[in-house]
Design an enzyme around this catalytic site. Structure first.
Site, mmCIF file in Angstrom:
data_model
loop_
_atom_site.group_PDB
_atom_site.id
_atom_site.type_symbol
_atom_site.label_atom_id
_atom_site.label_comp_id
_atom_site.label_asym_id
_atom_site.label_seq_id
_atom_site.Cartn_x
_atom_site.Cartn_y
_atom_site.Cartn_z
ATOM 1 N N ALA A 112 0.839 -1.225 -0.222
ATOM 2 C CA ALA A 112 -0.096 0.024 0.045
ATOM 3 C C ALA A 112 0.598 1.257 0.054
ATOM 4 O O ALA A 112 0.265 2.275 -0.319
ATOM 5 C CB ALA A 112 -0.989 0.085 1.264
ATOM 6 N N ALA A 113 1.961 1.237 0.560
ATOM 7 C CA ALA A 113 2.617 2.491 0.717
ATOM 8 C C ALA A 113 3.250 3.101 -0.611
ATOM 9 O O ALA A 113 3.508 2.381 -1.529
ATOM 10 C CB ALA A 113 3.895 2.510 1.815
ATOM 11 N N PRO A 114 3.261 4.588 -0.951
ATOM 12 C CA PRO A 114 3.007 5.449 0.154
ATOM 13 C C PRO A 114 1.381 5.888 0.240
ATOM 14 O O PRO A 114 1.023 6.835 0.813
ATOM 15 C CB PRO A 114 3.826 6.748 -0.392
ATOM 16 C CG PRO A 114 3.883 6.496 -1.833
ATOM 17 C CD PRO A 114 3.655 5.125 -2.070
ATOM 18 N N LYS A 117 -3.058 4.954 -3.953
ATOM 19 C CA LYS A 117 -4.133 4.038 -4.347
ATOM 20 C C LYS A 117 -4.902 3.867 -3.241
ATOM 21 O O LYS A 117 -6.470 3.775 -3.200
ATOM 22 C CB LYS A 117 -3.743 2.810 -5.096
ATOM 23 C CG LYS A 117 -3.104 3.444 -6.337
ATOM 24 C CD LYS A 117 -2.193 2.159 -7.150
ATOM 25 C CE LYS A 117 -1.182 2.636 -8.075
ATOM 26 N NZ LYS A 117 0.365 2.927 -7.472
ATOM 27 N N GLU A 135 1.489 -2.726 4.463
ATOM 28 C CA GLU A 135 2.957 -2.227 3.774
ATOM 29 C C GLU A 135 4.110 -2.907 4.854
ATOM 30 O O GLU A 135 3.840 -2.510 6.066
ATOM 31 C CB GLU A 135 3.036 -0.778 3.960
ATOM 32 C CG GLU A 135 4.295 -0.396 3.631
ATOM 33 C CD GLU A 135 5.002 -0.563 2.287
ATOM 34 O OE1 GLU A 135 4.374 -0.784 1.130
ATOM 35 O OE2 GLU A 135 6.107 -1.149 2.326
ATOM 36 N N ARG A 140 8.078 3.093 4.914
ATOM 37 C CA ARG A 140 7.070 3.493 4.026
ATOM 38 C C ARG A 140 5.558 3.410 4.665
ATOM 39 O O ARG A 140 4.834 4.015 4.210
ATOM 40 C CB ARG A 140 7.237 2.499 2.814
ATOM 41 C CG ARG A 140 8.474 2.702 1.970
ATOM 42 C CD ARG A 140 8.573 1.987 0.838
ATOM 43 N NE ARG A 140 7.460 2.017 -0.205
ATOM 44 C CZ ARG A 140 7.646 2.624 -1.226
ATOM 45 N NH1 ARG A 140 8.433 3.579 -1.332
ATOM 46 N NH2 ARG A 140 6.681 2.769 -2.087
ATOM 47 N N ASP A 178 -0.701 -4.177 -6.119
ATOM 48 C CA ASP A 178 -0.049 -2.946 -6.590
ATOM 49 C C ASP A 178 1.506 -3.673 -6.318
ATOM 50 O O ASP A 178 2.036 -2.819 -5.543
ATOM 51 C CB ASP A 178 -0.194 -1.729 -6.271
ATOM 52 C CG ASP A 178 0.437 -0.559 -6.754
ATOM 53 O OD1 ASP A 178 0.695 -0.718 -8.431
ATOM 54 O OD2 ASP A 178 0.611 0.294 -6.325
ATOM 55 N N CYS A 234 4.108 -1.018 -12.483
ATOM 56 C CA CYS A 234 4.376 0.154 -13.389
ATOM 57 C C CYS A 234 5.658 -0.125 -14.000
ATOM 58 O O CYS A 234 6.785 0.481 -13.980
ATOM 59 C CB CYS A 234 4.777 1.323 -12.485
ATOM 60 S SG CYS A 234 5.785 1.343 -11.241
HETATM 61 C C1 LIG Z 1 4.574 -0.079 -6.056
HETATM 62 S S1 LIG Z 1 4.749 0.306 -4.426
HETATM 63 C C2 LIG Z 1 3.062 0.464 -3.948
HETATM 64 C C3 LIG Z 1 2.484 1.788 -4.455
HETATM 65 C C4 LIG Z 1 1.181 2.191 -3.468
HETATM 66 N N1 LIG Z 1 0.303 1.182 -3.761
HETATM 67 C C5 LIG Z 1 0.705 3.666 -3.940
HETATM 68 O O1 LIG Z 1 -0.100 3.685 -4.666
HETATM 69 O O2 LIG Z 1 1.247 4.500 -3.352
HETATM 70 C C6 LIG Z 1 4.793 -1.357 -3.802
HETATM 71 C C7 LIG Z 1 4.969 -1.695 -2.364
HETATM 72 O O3 LIG Z 1 4.921 -3.033 -2.042
HETATM 73 C C8 LIG Z 1 5.859 -3.015 -0.736
HETATM 74 N N2 LIG Z 1 6.500 -4.311 -0.839
HETATM 75 C C9 LIG Z 1 7.616 -4.739 -0.905
HETATM 76 N N3 LIG Z 1 7.677 -6.042 -0.489
HETATM 77 C C10 LIG Z 1 6.516 -6.363 -0.326
HETATM 78 C C11 LIG Z 1 6.075 -7.615 0.129
HETATM 79 N N4 LIG Z 1 6.646 -8.755 0.372
HETATM 80 N N5 LIG Z 1 4.521 -7.604 0.406
HETATM 81 C C12 LIG Z 1 3.737 -6.611 0.533
HETATM 82 N N6 LIG Z 1 4.519 -5.335 -0.022
HETATM 83 C C13 LIG Z 1 5.803 -5.400 -0.486
HETATM 84 C C14 LIG Z 1 7.123 -1.821 -1.076
HETATM 85 O O4 LIG Z 1 7.712 -1.532 0.247
HETATM 86 C C15 LIG Z 1 6.360 -0.669 -1.749
HETATM 87 O O5 LIG Z 1 5.825 0.220 -0.858
#
Ligand SMILES: C[S@@+](CC[C@H](N)C(=O)[O-])C[C@H]1O[C@@H](n2cnc3c(N)ncnc32)[C@H](O)[C@@H]1O
Length: 304
Positions: A112-114, A117, A135, A140, A178, A234
């Site tokens: 979810a971070a940051p 969405k 997250e 983050r 995401d 992305c």
């Molecule tokens: C593409 S970003 C998400 C952007 C967010 N949905 C937004 O719209 O602001 C992917 C996120 O997944 C997190 N992430 C990394 N490894 C993960 C895991 N094993 N499980 C869940 N999230 C993870 C990252 O730290 C990052 O914040």
């Protein structure tokens, strides 16, 4: 020095009009703002920015999206501090619009971070229902919680699991995955020909396709019967997109469903190098900068 043509040479076979694609990556983009309809209205933000001399055009895609010319630092305006809008790429906003969460529903945002969405979904849900925003990265998670508070969001619970291990105790009407990805969709080249990219929140050593497959399967397993999941990245890399959806289709009785927004896009691939993908993959969306004027994205809409 790297160029678009060399960096993405292996994608030239499937990106339509590859020259236009590379030109788009060298061209400055129009800024997109998502008006926070929990605090104000698009008309108010448009008028406030117009009074400061900005040229603002509502996006035909969704009433909350405004396109603003010549706004290099959207986070620095008073209206940003007031939480009246959240700067968000147009194609990033398509993610929540495609998943279309409804007021009152139980929704899971697995990565979810940051919170771009999560906060968009919260406003689509009019702050009603519950979003579980997960997250695992501590710093983050802090950004996510700051953004939710700043935007006046009150229907979100945050959790800090690794998404692939998110507990299966409750089922959700909608799930967003995401996924962490290589972020190629954000690559751009500046006037001096230097590559500009957003530094990403995953270790370069991480096996991204493996993690993405685990996250997508867990996201699917969290769906209530008939529930909807959106898988988004992305990046243009088929190994992080079609191959991940293919793995889900092989492991679970998932259905791919059409995405019905009026946006120019290309269909998901059915062939890449030595790999062949399910013919339903054409229902996925590939979003390219020269077709949208925004960052590159991949979307797959899935039903349990
Ligand atoms: C593409 S970003 C998400 C952007 C967010 N949905 C937004 O719209 O602001 C992917 C996120 O997944 C997190 N992430 C990394 N490894 C993960 C895991 N094993 N499980 C869940 N999230 C993870 C990252 O730290 C990052 O914040």
């Amino acid at each position: 020095m790297s160029t678009c043509e060399t960096t993405f040479a292996s994608y030239a076979a499937f990106i339509p009009d590859f020259d236009a694609f590379c030109t788009a990556l060298r061209t400055p983009r129009t800024c997109c703002l998502r008006v926070n309809t929990l605090r104000t209205t698009p008309a108010v933000v448009q008028a406030l920015l117009a009074s400061q001399g900005y040229h603002v055009t509502p996006s035909p895609l969704a009433e909350e999206l405004l396109l603003v010319e010549q706004l290099p630092h959207p986070g620095r305006l008073r209206e940003a501090y007031l939480g009246y809008y959240h700067p968000q790429a147009l194609t990033s906003a398509l993610v929540s619009l495609s998943l279309a969460p409804q007021p009152g529903e139980l929704v899971c945002d697995l990565c979810a971070a940051p919170g771009s969405k999560t906060s968009h979904m919260a406003q689509l849900m009019r702050n009603q229902g519950v979003i579980v925003a997960n997250e695992p990265a501590h710093e983050r998670l802090f950004m996510l919680e700051y953004n939710l508070k700043h935007l006046g969001i009150s229907n979100v619970i945050t959790t800090r699991y690794t998404g692939q291990n998110f507990p299966l105790r409750c089922k959700f009407a909608r799930v967003l995955v995401d996924a962490p990805c290589s972020g190629e969709g954000n690559y751009r080249w500046d006037r001096q020909g230097r590559l500009r990219r957003v530094r990403y929140a995953v270790s370069p050593l991480e096996d991204l396709p493996r993690l993405q497959k685990q996250l997508l399967v867990r996201g699917y397993d969290l769906l209530a019967p008939g529930g909807s999941l959106l898988y988004a990245t992305c990046t243009y890399n088929p190994a992080e997109n079609e191959a991940v959806v293919q793995a889900l289709l092989e492991q679970r009785p998932a259905t791919l469903q059409p995405i019905t927004l009026p946006v120019q896009h290309s269909p998901g691939l059915q062939q890449w190098q030595e790999y062949t993908y399910d013919e339903r993959m054409q229902l996925c969306w590939r979003l390219y900068p020269h077709q949208t004027g925004s960052v590159g994205f991949f979307l797959a809409s899935i039903r349990a």
